[in-house]
Structure formats: C-alpha cells, structure tokens
Design an enzyme around this catalytic site. Structure first.
Site, PDB file in Angstrom:
ATOM      1  N   GLY A  65      43.127  36.095  29.170  1.00 52.07           N
ATOM      2  CA  GLY A  65      41.958  36.919  28.894  1.00 52.07           C
ATOM      3  C   GLY A  65      42.355  38.383  28.839  1.00 52.07           C
ATOM      4  O   GLY A  65      43.442  38.782  29.265  1.00 52.07           O
ATOM      5  N   GLY A 117      44.068  32.148  29.958  1.00 52.14           N
ATOM      6  CA  GLY A 117      43.101  31.747  28.944  1.00 52.14           C
ATOM      7  C   GLY A 117      43.711  31.013  27.773  1.00 52.14           C
ATOM      8  O   GLY A 117      43.045  30.215  27.112  1.00 52.14           O
ATOM      9  N   GLU A 139      47.789  33.705  37.541  1.00 49.20           N
ATOM     10  CA  GLU A 139      46.670  34.550  37.988  1.00 49.20           C
ATOM     11  C   GLU A 139      46.849  35.127  39.389  1.00 49.20           C
ATOM     12  O   GLU A 139      46.362  36.228  39.680  1.00 49.20           O
ATOM     13  CB  GLU A 139      45.363  33.751  37.907  1.00 49.20           C
ATOM     14  CG  GLU A 139      44.861  33.503  36.498  1.00 49.20           C
ATOM     15  CD  GLU A 139      45.567  32.362  35.792  1.00 49.20           C
ATOM     16  OE1 GLU A 139      45.252  32.118  34.615  1.00 49.20           O
ATOM     17  OE2 GLU A 139      46.435  31.713  36.401  1.00 49.20           O
ATOM     18  N   ASP A 147      42.119  29.646  36.545  1.00 41.61           N
ATOM     19  CA  ASP A 147      40.800  29.180  36.115  1.00 41.61           C
ATOM     20  C   ASP A 147      40.919  28.455  34.775  1.00 41.61           C
ATOM     21  O   ASP A 147      41.858  27.707  34.579  1.00 41.61           O
ATOM     22  CB  ASP A 147      39.813  30.354  36.076  1.00 41.61           C
ATOM     23  CG  ASP A 147      40.206  31.442  35.090  1.00 41.61           C
ATOM     24  OD1 ASP A 147      41.397  31.547  34.748  1.00 41.61           O
ATOM     25  OD2 ASP A 147      39.310  32.205  34.653  1.00 41.61           O
TER      26      ASP A 147
END
Length: 353
Positions: A65, A117, A139, A147
């Site tokens: 992301g 992402g 992350e 995630d």
C-alpha cells in the site's frame, strides 16, 4: 479510473496492468477501486473467461500500500483526510476477498517486488513467480502487521513457516515462495518471451491449464527447506518471547541472523502478528479480513505504524521509537487490547463479505 491501472480484454482474457513504476506500484485508493471495478465488470461477462494481473515493469509487481499516504492521512483529522485511510483498508480488504472468491481463473504474474498489498492482490489466484520475485509480508518493520489476508494464508503455510515469515518479515525468492505454498508456478526470465506468447495466444478458457503445462521448470533449492527443522522448532514455541528464548539457546548462524532481524522490528506488532496468525488459523477468509480490519484501526489509534513509516520512509533515520521499546515490556493485555472489537457485528464495514 486510476491513471496507474490499465485494463483491456483480448482473446477471452481480461488484463490488468499496474503502471506506477516510480512507486513500485504501491496501491492507492484509486488503484484499488479501478481493479475492483474491472473485476466486478468481468465477473459476469461471458466474453471474459480468465483474468491476468501483471506489472508494466519487471522491477516490481506491487510493493504494498501507499505508506506515505497512510502517514500523511493517518496523522490528520477526518476533515483533512484520515477518513480516506478507513476507506482504503475497507475497500482493499473487500478486493482481497473478491479475488480469493473470483469465479474465473485469476492469474498473477509476480515479477520483482511482491510485498504487503501486492500479496493481497495475488494470493487469491494462480500465482506465477520468476527469478526476480522478492516476496515478503514485512509489515512488522513499519509497525504494522501482515494484513490483506495474511492472517488467512500465513497460518496455512507448512509447519511454522507462517509464523516465521510474519513475525520476522523476511524476504524470500521464487523457490521459497513455492515451498511455502505462496506460489504455484515458476517462470524463468530466460523464457519470458515464451510465457508472454502463451498468455497472448491462449484463449482465456484454456489459460489456467496451459500455464500448468508450461510451468514445469525448477526454481532451484529452497532456503526455507534447508532451515525448516530450525524454523519449526523455534517458531512453534508459542509466543514471541518464547521464540526469542529458543533462538538465543541456539548458537547456529541461522538463529543468530534471525535474532538480528527481530531486534529491528516493532516488539508490540511482532506479538500482535503472532496472535493474529494463531487466531487466523481458526477463521475463514471473511473472518480473517474482518479481524484485520478492526486490528488496523487499533494499530493507527496506537500510532505504532505512524512512527514506523516516519522512521523508515519519511525522515529515513531508521531509528523508530517503538512503544514499548523492548519485547520484555509487551504485556498480554497490550496485545489483546489491539483485538478488541471496534464495531458491533451489524456495523462492521466488512459485514457483507
């Protein structure tokens, strides 16, 4: 539609091209929406029998992301943009679910960097890796957690590999991705012209079978396989402090290198990641994404991710001030608080998955 996403249909295949090379195809909200709109439009379109997603460059499929956006919007009031952070994660996770449940073959060509992402828009499909694939869920390095469905696909890796990859955030290549069950096929760059010709010439209805027949190459030896016994022994210890203690008792090079990696990560988010993977093993995909959606809200409230992005991307001092700074100071209560529900079930933004 996003200027960084190009879509087209040819020979029964819908093509999505990520084209934001200067940012390694980091996903913005507009990019998430453009991919979602294309997939929804093609889902019931009889002219589209398969979907291929790839990058315009072999340097990166998608590095994750847009973390600069997270930092800037996440520090703002809703009036100044932080509501867009909420929209981003809700819509990104809904896209991840759409991909995992897509009724047509969805093929991801994971060339170059595939992180965060990027894993989210690849793991639900037929996953092709290459010599340039550099895959990670890193992350914890920025004070976040794995995630985009990481709580679903990491626990389903063999043995304790999911805990190892999630808690350390290490980067792996093609052979390791295949060994961990995070890729399906290997396509050598030396034979890229043949792969491109196959993708262009094969009708969408036969693309999945043609890829399976084509990808008979070996990606070489897996480092994860070589260290599998040690990974399973240490990362099955039951908690991050127990993992560290187990590694400390091992004088081998792998254990010492792993301790060095762990020392740079957010202590709180390593523990949260361990708990996330433990819980995710018992949930279905929708349940995992709902859990992650609540956890990301708590994560931004906590501020650990804001500090991580500041240190590694904004100020680039590489000296994040983690809170708490030491693993020994992370309590069970701190971790459990991150998993407290944010919304009643009927109001959860992903309740319809």
């Amino acid at each position: 539609m996003s200027v960084y996403i190009h879509t087209s249909v040819s020979n029964g295949t819908g093509l999505i091209v990520l084209d934001r090379p200067k940012a390694l195809n980091s996903l913005s909200l507009d990019m998430v929406r453009a991919i979602t709109q294309a997939l929804l439009a093609w889902r019931d379109d009889a002219a589209v029998a398969a979907v291929v997603i790839r990058s315009s460059s072999d340097k990166a499929f998608c590095a994750g992301g847009d973390i600069r956006f997270f930092y800037e919007a996440g520090r703002s009031t809703p009036q100044r943009g932080s509501a867009l952070v909420e929209d981003f994660f809700t819509e990104e996770y809904a896209l991840n679910h759409l991909i995992h449940r897509y009724p047509k073959p969805y093929i991801a060509l994971m060339d170059g960097v595939v992180m965060g992402g990027g894993m989210g828009v690849a793991q639900g499909g037929i996953r092709i890796v290459t010599d340039k694939t550099r895959m990670a869920m890193p992350e914890v390095n920025i004070g976040l957690f794995p995630d985009v469905g990481g709580s679903y696909f990491l626990p389903r890796a063999p043995g304790a590999l999911g805990y190892y990859l999630g808690v350390t955030g290490v980067t792996i290549g093609a052979a390791d991705a295949l060994y961990a069950g995070l890729a399906d096929h290997y396509a050598p760059l030396a034979d890229r012209a043949a792969l491109d010709a196959l993708l262009a010439a094969t009708p969408g209805a036969g693309l999945a079978a043609a890829l399976a027949a084509y990808a008979s190459y070996s990606a070489g030896d897996s480092t994860l396989a070589a260290h599998r016994d040690a990974i399973d022994r240490h990362f099955s210890a039951g908690s991050v402090p127990a993992i560290v203690a187990s590694l400390q008792a091992d004088g081998g090079d792998f254990a010492q290198k792993t301790l060095g990696v762990i020392a740079t990560r957010s202590p709180l988010m390593m523990c949260a990641t361990h708990e996330l993977i433990r819980r995710g093993a018992e949930l279905d995909l929708a349940g995992c994404l709902r859990m992650e959606r609540a956890l990301v809200r708590r994560n931004f409230e906590n501020g650990e991710v804001i500090e991580g992005v500041r240190a590694l991307v904004i100020d680039k001092d590489n000296a994040p001030q983690w809170q708490p700074p030491r693993l020994e100071e992370v309590s069970v209560a701190m971790v459990q608080a991150l998993f407290e529900p944010v919304w009643p079930d009927y109001a959860h933004p992903l309740r319809h998955l």
